[in-house]
Design an enzyme around this catalytic site. Structure first.
Site, PDB file in Angstrom:
ATOM      1  N   THR A   1       1.206   6.390   2.970  1.00 14.31           N
ATOM      2  CA  THR A   1       1.816   5.119   2.576  1.00 14.31           C
ATOM      3  C   THR A   1       1.257   4.623   1.247  1.00 14.31           C
ATOM      4  O   THR A   1       0.361   3.813   1.181  1.00 14.31           O
ATOM      5  CB  THR A   1       1.631   4.068   3.661  1.00 14.31           C
ATOM      6  OG1 THR A   1       2.198   4.573   4.850  1.00 14.31           O
ATOM      7  CG2 THR A   1       2.312   2.776   3.318  1.00 14.31           C
TER       8      THR A   1
ATOM      9  N   SER B   1       2.758  -6.684  15.232  1.00 12.85           N
ATOM     10  CA  SER B   1       2.834  -7.919  15.997  1.00 12.85           C
ATOM     11  C   SER B   1       1.991  -9.039  15.383  1.00 12.85           C
ATOM     12  O   SER B   1       2.017 -10.150  15.851  1.00 12.85           O
ATOM     13  CB  SER B   1       2.371  -7.676  17.441  1.00 12.85           C
ATOM     14  OG  SER B   1       1.098  -7.091  17.460  1.00 12.85           O
TER      15      SER B   1
ATOM     16  N   ASN C   1      -4.874  -2.539  12.266  1.00 18.69           N
ATOM     17  CA  ASN C   1      -3.882  -1.576  12.713  1.00 18.69           C
ATOM     18  C   ASN C   1      -3.497  -1.740  14.180  1.00 18.69           C
ATOM     19  O   ASN C   1      -2.430  -1.286  14.596  1.00 18.69           O
ATOM     20  CB  ASN C   1      -4.384  -0.155  12.445  1.00 18.69           C
ATOM     21  CG  ASN C   1      -4.200   0.200  10.983  1.00 18.69           C
ATOM     22  OD1 ASN C   1      -3.103   0.492  10.536  1.00 18.69           O
ATOM     23  ND2 ASN C   1      -5.294   0.135  10.228  1.00 18.69           N
TER      24      ASN C   1
ATOM     25  N   THR D   1       1.787  -4.062   0.950  1.00 16.12           N
ATOM     26  CA  THR D   1       1.935  -4.275   2.400  1.00 16.12           C
ATOM     27  C   THR D   1       0.646  -4.916   2.916  1.00 16.12           C
ATOM     28  O   THR D   1       0.473  -6.118   2.804  1.00 16.12           O
ATOM     29  CB  THR D   1       2.271  -2.960   3.133  1.00 16.12           C
ATOM     30  OG1 THR D   1       1.330  -1.948   2.770  1.00 16.12           O
ATOM     31  CG2 THR D   1       3.675  -2.503   2.795  1.00 16.12           C
TER      32      THR D   1
ATOM     33  N   GLU E   1      -7.700  -0.436   4.327  1.00 17.23           N
ATOM     34  CA  GLU E   1      -7.628  -1.509   5.322  1.00 17.23           C
ATOM     35  C   GLU E   1      -9.001  -1.761   5.945  1.00 17.23           C
ATOM     36  O   GLU E   1      -9.615  -0.869   6.521  1.00 17.23           O
ATOM     37  CB  GLU E   1      -6.615  -1.143   6.396  1.00 17.23           C
ATOM     38  CG  GLU E   1      -5.193  -1.234   5.881  1.00 17.23           C
ATOM     39  CD  GLU E   1      -4.176  -0.609   6.794  1.00 17.23           C
ATOM     40  OE1 GLU E   1      -2.981  -0.921   6.619  1.00 17.23           O
ATOM     41  OE2 GLU E   1      -4.550   0.193   7.672  1.00 17.23           O
TER      42      GLU E   1
ATOM     43  N   LYS F   1       0.501   0.669  -4.876  1.00 12.82           N
ATOM     44  CA  LYS F   1       0.127   0.029  -3.624  1.00 12.82           C
ATOM     45  C   LYS F   1      -0.383   1.109  -2.698  1.00 12.82           C
ATOM     46  O   LYS F   1      -0.031   2.287  -2.798  1.00 12.82           O
ATOM     47  CB  LYS F   1       1.291  -0.717  -2.995  1.00 12.82           C
ATOM     48  CG  LYS F   1       2.481   0.106  -2.524  1.00 12.82           C
ATOM     49  CD  LYS F   1       2.372   0.803  -1.185  1.00 12.82           C
ATOM     50  CE  LYS F   1       2.004  -0.141  -0.068  1.00 12.82           C
ATOM     51  NZ  LYS F   1       1.983   0.625   1.254  1.00 12.82           N
TER      52      LYS F   1
END
Length: 409
Positions: free
Chosen positions: A196, A409, A404, A159, A282, A185
């Protein structure tokens, strides 16, 4: 004993999820995501003994329910179908129907009973699955046992990850070569007890499902449950192990003379994947490893390690290369572990910051330079027992907020 075990093992640098005997893989871009691969398949030439562990979030996505259902039939899985870009979570009855359809179409493609297929999804929560893309994609998947097919699968489950994550080891068990490999992942919403995160492990060791389940749960507590990125726990994810049993070793049980070798093989595979996930958090720029010694037992050591590596203030200090030992000692104190507040030693790398909970002189420049490295190790000695534990995480950066803030979007 551990030295002897490690001597029986070696890392296979060019190994992958299809290196263990009997496995093939595939991956492609079906259109769920804008660009890179988003649909993947792992296949075993015979029904594979299997075991899985799942997120502890009470709200669990449809694919987990379907995979649990499949495994409960006979403890065997012959294929895994996985997609990224859409989590199929919080999607109600329609979500369950879609996960079942993914299982059904995969089973028909491979001429398998439906309960031999596991399903996994990851991505945005709350959107209906684009089955008009998923179903044709499944039908187009082409299985191979090549490096390219393995990497296609590795990419298909990503992702916000910046890179694929895989590892492979071999060991001698009864004089037979046993191979184990993993693909994973995970980048955000990673909290101990999994969030996740997807991890798929293949092996050719001979072991029955109950013993495989026992080994997986033990190792998961020492590896995947010891990583944290941002303290969130997601709705989806799992670790699934499948074994083709083609190595022809004697059946592994805790009484087997090489049981510890198998455990370490699984531990090394899972630890590698855990570190890769933590390093690829991230926006992360650094891997943080916290090593705790001298705890009352291993469980208490793990509590302290996870408390420190999960502290937002510790994470930001590492990001800023600030040797702020106060944040470390504070995280130890609220860990809810058994400690003596007057006996704690702490180090970053080899640089000692506290001795018996009191500050010691150290070079700020040396500490700053160390904290600028891409791997930062924090070592803690509680001096109350013989327990040890580790945990892994990453620094908390400006980019984490940017990624995040605009994920949907």
């Amino acid at each position: 004993m551990m030295v002897i075990v490690e001597e029986k093992m070696k890392k296979i640098e060019n190994g992958s999820i299809i290196t263990p005997k009997g496995f093939q893989a595939a991956g492609l871009h079906s259109g769920v995501k804008r660009k890179r691969n988003d649909l993947g398949l792992i296949y075993c030439e015979n029904p594979a003994n299997a075991a899985a562990v799942y997120t502890l979030n009470v709200i669990q996505a449809a694919p987990l329910k379907i995979t649990k259902e499949s495994l409960s039939e006979a403890g065997k899985i012959q294929a895994l179908i996985a997609n990224s870009g859409n989590a199929n979570a919080c999607t109600g009855k329609q979500g369950e129907q879609d996960a079942r359809m993914m299982r059904q179409v995969t089973a028909e493609k491979l001429n398998l009973p439906e309960h031999y297929v596991a399903v996994a999804s990851t991505g945005i929560i709350g959107l209906d699955m684009p089955m008009n893309k998923i179903i044709p994609g499944i039908k187009q998947l082409h299985l191979e046992d090549t490096d390219r097919s393995a990497e296609d699968f590795n990419e298909s489950i990503l992702t916000t990850d910046l890179c694929t994550k895989s590892t492979c080891y071999q060991a001698k068990i009864n004089g037979k070569t046993v191979t184990m490999a993993g693909s994973a992942k995970g980048s955000g919403m990673i909290e101990p007890n999994m969030g996740t995160m997807l991890a798929f492990i293949t092996t050719d060791a001979v072991i029955e499902p109950p013993m495989l389940d026992l080994a997986l749960k033990k190792v998961t507590n020492q590896t995947f449950n010891c990583i944290t990125i941002d303290g969130d726990t997601s709705t989806n994810d799992m670790v699934l192990v499948m074994t083709s049993e083609l190595a022809k070793n004697e059946t592994l049980t805790p009484e087997h003379e090489d049981w510890d070798v198998f455990l370490e093989l699984l531990n090394k595979t899972c630890e590698d994947l855990s570190k890769m996930i933590a390093r690829d958090g991230e926006g992360a720029t650094k891997l943080i490893e916290v090593e705790v010694n001298g705890a009352s037992d291993n469980e208490q050591a793990g509590k302290v390690a996870k408390s420190v590596v999960g502290s937002s203030l510790v994470k930001t200090a590492v990001c800023g290369a600030d040797a702020n030992w106060g944040r470390i000692i504070a995280a130890i104190g609220y860990s809810d572990a058994v400690i003596n507040p007057d006996t704690i030693d702490t180090f970053i790398g080899s640089i000692q910051l506290l001795k018996d909970s009191q500050p010691v002189p150290f070079s700020e420049n040396e500490a700053t330079n160390y904290l600028k490295e891409d791997t930062v190790t924090i070592v803690i000695d509680l001096k109350v027992g013989n327990g040890t534990g580790k945990a892994w995480g990453c620094d908390l950066t400006y980019d984490y907020v940017r990624i995040n803030a605009s994920y949907r979007s």
